[in-house]
Design an enzyme around this catalytic site. Structure first.
Site, PDB file in Angstrom:
ATOM      1  CE  LYS A  22      -1.733   1.896   3.902  1.00 27.08           C
ATOM      2  NZ  LYS A  22      -1.541   3.353   3.997  1.00 27.08           N
ATOM      3  CG  ASN A  23       2.505   2.789   3.600  1.00 26.44           C
ATOM      4  OD1 ASN A  23       1.318   3.067   3.456  1.00 26.44           O
ATOM      5  ND2 ASN A  23       3.089   2.702   4.780  1.00 26.44           N
ATOM      6  NE  ARG A  93       0.924  12.266   7.302  1.00 28.54           N
ATOM      7  CZ  ARG A  93       1.261  13.478   7.677  1.00 28.54           C
ATOM      8  NH1 ARG A  93       0.377  14.292   8.166  1.00 28.54           N
ATOM      9  NH2 ARG A  93       2.509  13.871   7.565  1.00 28.54           N
ATOM     10  CB  CYS A 117      -4.203  11.649  11.778  1.00 28.39           C
ATOM     11  SG  CYS A 117      -2.640  10.914  12.159  1.00 28.39           S
ATOM     12  NE  ARG A 122       1.250  10.335  10.184  1.00 28.48           N
ATOM     13  CZ  ARG A 122       0.791   9.271   9.521  1.00 28.48           C
ATOM     14  NH1 ARG A 122      -0.381   8.780   9.793  1.00 28.48           N
ATOM     15  NH2 ARG A 122       1.520   8.738   8.574  1.00 28.48           N
ATOM     16  CG  ASP A 305       3.183   1.755   9.511  1.00 30.90           C
ATOM     17  OD1 ASP A 305       2.904   2.629  10.342  1.00 30.90           O
ATOM     18  OD2 ASP A 305       3.242   1.977   8.282  1.00 30.90           O
ATOM     19  CB  ILE A 327       8.090   6.813  14.250  1.00 31.10           C
ATOM     20  CG1 ILE A 327       9.234   5.810  14.106  1.00 31.10           C
ATOM     21  CG2 ILE A 327       7.810   7.536  12.928  1.00 31.10           C
ATOM     22  CD1 ILE A 327      10.531   6.374  13.611  1.00 31.10           C
ATOM     23  NE  ARG A 397      -6.923   4.757   5.480  1.00 32.74           N
ATOM     24  CZ  ARG A 397      -6.027   5.464   6.131  1.00 32.74           C
ATOM     25  NH1 ARG A 397      -6.215   5.796   7.381  1.00 32.74           N
ATOM     26  NH2 ARG A 397      -4.925   5.860   5.533  1.00 32.74           N
TER      27      ARG A 397
HETATM   28  C1  UD1 Z   1       4.755   6.975   6.200  1.00 30.56           C
HETATM   29  C2  UD1 Z   1       3.799   5.805   6.067  1.00 30.56           C
HETATM   30  C3  UD1 Z   1       3.266   5.397   7.420  1.00 30.56           C
HETATM   31  C4  UD1 Z   1       4.422   5.126   8.387  1.00 30.56           C
HETATM   32  C5  UD1 Z   1       5.395   6.306   8.407  1.00 30.56           C
HETATM   33  C6  UD1 Z   1       6.640   6.028   9.232  1.00 30.56           C
HETATM   34  C7  UD1 Z   1       2.824   6.117   3.859  1.00 30.56           C
HETATM   35  C8  UD1 Z   1       1.617   6.413   3.051  1.00 30.56           C
HETATM   36  N1  UD1 Z   1       2.699   6.176   5.201  1.00 30.56           N
HETATM   37  O1  UD1 Z   1       3.982   8.045   6.734  1.00 30.56           O
HETATM   38  O2  UD1 Z   1       2.464   4.222   7.274  1.00 30.56           O
HETATM   39  O3  UD1 Z   1       3.909   4.936   9.684  1.00 30.56           O
HETATM   40  O4  UD1 Z   1       5.816   6.623   7.064  1.00 30.56           O
HETATM   41  O5  UD1 Z   1       7.296   4.914   8.766  1.00 30.56           O
HETATM   42  O6  UD1 Z   1       3.865   5.782   3.328  1.00 30.56           O
HETATM   43  N2  UD1 Z   1       7.334  14.693  10.304  1.00 30.56           N
HETATM   44  C9  UD1 Z   1       7.522  16.031  10.553  1.00 30.56           C
HETATM   45  N3  UD1 Z   1       7.315  16.924   9.544  1.00 30.56           N
HETATM   46  C10 UD1 Z   1       6.932  16.522   8.284  1.00 30.56           C
HETATM   47  C11 UD1 Z   1       6.761  15.159   8.039  1.00 30.56           C
HETATM   48  C12 UD1 Z   1       6.966  14.261   9.076  1.00 30.56           C
HETATM   49  O7  UD1 Z   1       7.854  16.430  11.663  1.00 30.56           O
HETATM   50  O8  UD1 Z   1       6.776  17.380   7.417  1.00 30.56           O
HETATM   51  C13 UD1 Z   1       7.536  13.720  11.401  1.00 30.56           C
HETATM   52  C14 UD1 Z   1       6.257  12.964  11.739  1.00 30.56           C
HETATM   53  O9  UD1 Z   1       5.443  13.689  12.635  1.00 30.56           O
HETATM   54  C15 UD1 Z   1       6.801  11.705  12.334  1.00 30.56           C
HETATM   55  C16 UD1 Z   1       8.093  11.459  11.538  1.00 30.56           C
HETATM   56  O10 UD1 Z   1       8.421  12.705  10.936  1.00 30.56           O
HETATM   57  O11 UD1 Z   1       7.154  11.914  13.680  1.00 30.56           O
HETATM   58  C17 UD1 Z   1       7.965  10.410  10.463  1.00 30.56           C
HETATM   59  O12 UD1 Z   1       6.858  10.693   9.631  1.00 30.56           O
HETATM   60  P1  UD1 Z   1       6.888  10.339   8.078  1.00 30.56           P
HETATM   61  O13 UD1 Z   1       8.042   9.451   7.790  1.00 30.56           O
HETATM   62  O14 UD1 Z   1       6.743  11.585   7.304  1.00 30.56           O
HETATM   63  O15 UD1 Z   1       5.546   9.507   7.920  1.00 30.56           O
HETATM   64  P2  UD1 Z   1       4.565   9.541   6.693  1.00 30.56           P
HETATM   65  O16 UD1 Z   1       5.320   9.721   5.427  1.00 30.56           O
HETATM   66  O17 UD1 Z   1       3.433  10.435   7.006  1.00 30.56           O
END
Ligand code: UD1
Length: 422
Positions: A22-23, A93, A117, A122, A305, A327, A397
């Protein structure tokens, strides 16, 4: 809203095949915006999130059609809108991933911010820092990120945290930029690597995906590509825990074993047998489970995850386990539900101390998010009596044909329609 009833106690036995990731699929679907030529994506999981992504793309003018059970033809010949509305972004998201491709293709994007969320704040600040560095002008107005750039220009971008989504969004913006982009402290997740593979197949120049430094040399245009999705490491890990928690014996096919090293190491530490062979694993439980300590970490560390699933397993260990979630803040919602099933868990900040109990008891519980709902299903599979999981739509989902897959292994699962509002 659907409820799931699980009659626990049956050891799972047999063989099951993991679906496409999915991701990895979601950003790759968005990347189809980067070319006016048709693309074919294979091994696409049939999931609600994939449908949401296709609906979002349809609104932008992208045509898509299933040409086989899991094969998708997708064509962004004409992009007719540059807006990702709140209604879609709030349900998924990953809709935010259209920001980079839209900017690259039509030079402007208006994308709703995802908002809060169930698993913490996030934010998307790193995505925005990234596209600003590439020369986009960005404004936040009325809950939307509005960005435009006459010409994106390559830049050096250092990410504060190795965000998967920010790395992917910046990569997709940079492939058509003028000059070279370097993303430092990039996420190394396999899904980032798979996106890079698709972009390269489209004619992009991307190096270093899978390491901390991703380099992108912009090209003038991209062409259509044919891509096969990698298997879903999170589904694979969840099925491994399903075998372990029920004391079963399950052969899981199409497992990205190399991507699951941290998970396999932890499962073996608990005493579960995991044998890798022929692109799959055989997982055998049944012995006494030992407690473990684990921390979620960016890849190749233990994936956040799979934290809920592992917590469910550790409620059954002989002793005290410690889980630290590094995370996401607030990603222990499932712990409160597991406690309703008799689990002994104490939480302090990012740490959960899980004292094993002999047997969980079925109870009505509520799923809060995709991965938490899987944790509850696993708990239900091993519990005494029956467990009733509400808001199970979260599950659809992200896990393809899960009820059928678990039932084929001997799990006793039913779905009930519930007329109550979500
Ligand atoms: C992706 C995955 C999700 C997984 C996560 C971490 C998808 C669709 N989703 O989510 O299933 O749990 O990676 O492996 O691929 N952060 C910031 N600022 C930002 C972006 C992120 O501070 O602009 C922080 C987040 O709050 C979190 C950390 O970075 O603490 C990691 O988040 P991120 O790797 O971005 O997760 P997603 O890409 O949303």
């Amino acid at each position: 809203m659907d409820k799931m009833i699980i009659h626990g106690g049956a050891p799972l036995k047999g063989a099951v095949t993991v679906s496409g990731s999915k991701n990895a699929t979601l950003p790759i679907l968005m990347a189809s915006l980067l070319t006016d030529e048709p693309c074919t994506i294979r091994n696409v999981p049939r999931l609600r999130d994939v449908n949401t992504a296709l609906a979002l793309l349809r609104g932008l003018g992208v045509q898509s059609e299933w040409t086989g059970d899991h094969a998708l033809a997708i064509h962004a010949e004409h992009v007719i809108s540059h807006e990702a509305p709140y209604e879609l972004v709030k349900t998924m998201r990953a809709s935010f991933f259209v920001l980079g491709p839209l900017l690259a293709r039509v030079r402007r994007a208006k994308v709703s911010t995802p908002g809060g969320c169930a698993i913490g704040a996030r934010p998307v600040n790193l995505h925005i820092i990234g596209i600003r560095a590439l020369g986009a002008r960005v404004q936040l107005r009325g809950g939307y990120v509005e960005a435009h750039a006459d010409q994106l220009r390559g830049a050096r971008i250092w990410l504060d945290a190795p965000s998967v989504g920010a790395t992917e969004n910046i990569m997709m913006a940079a492939v058509l930029a003028d000059g070279k982009t370097t993303i430092e402290n990039a996420a190394r997740e396999p899904e980032v690597q798979d996106l890079a593979k698709f972009l390269v197949a489209m004619g992009a120049n991307v190096r270093g995906a899978g390491t901390h430094v991703v380099e992108i040399e912009g090209v003038e245009r991209l062409h259509g590509a044919d891509h096969e999705m990698i298997p879903d490491r999170i589904e694979a890990g969840s099925l491994m825990v399903a075998a372990a928690i029920t004391g079963g014996d399950v052969s899981i096919r199409n497992v990205p074993v190399d991507q699951l090293e941290a998970v396999i190491v932890k499962l073996r530490e608990t005493g579960v047998s995991v044998i890798a062979a022929d692109g799959g694993v055989r997982v055998t439980g049944g012995g006494a489970l030992r407690p473990v300590e684990l921390r979620t970490l960016p890849y190749p560390g233990f994936p956040t995850d799979l934290q809920a699933q592992m917590m469910a397993l550790l409620t059954q260990a002989n002793g005290t386990s410690v889980i630290t979630e590094t995370i996401f803040e607030n990603r222990f919602m499932h712990a409160l539900e597991l406690m309703r099933m008799g689990a002994d868990i104490v939480m302090k900040g990012p740490t959960a101390v899980v004292r094993g109990v002999p047997r969980l008891q079925g109870a009505p519980v509520m799923a809060t998010d995709l991965r938490a709902s899987m944790g509850l299903i696993l708990a239900g599979l091993s519990a005494e009596n029956h467990t009733e999981i509400g808001r199970v739509y979260h599950l659809d989902r992200g896990y393809e044909a899960l009820d059928a897959k678990l039932s084929s292994l001997g799990a006793r699962i039913e779905r009930l329609k519930d007329s109550a509002p979500a």
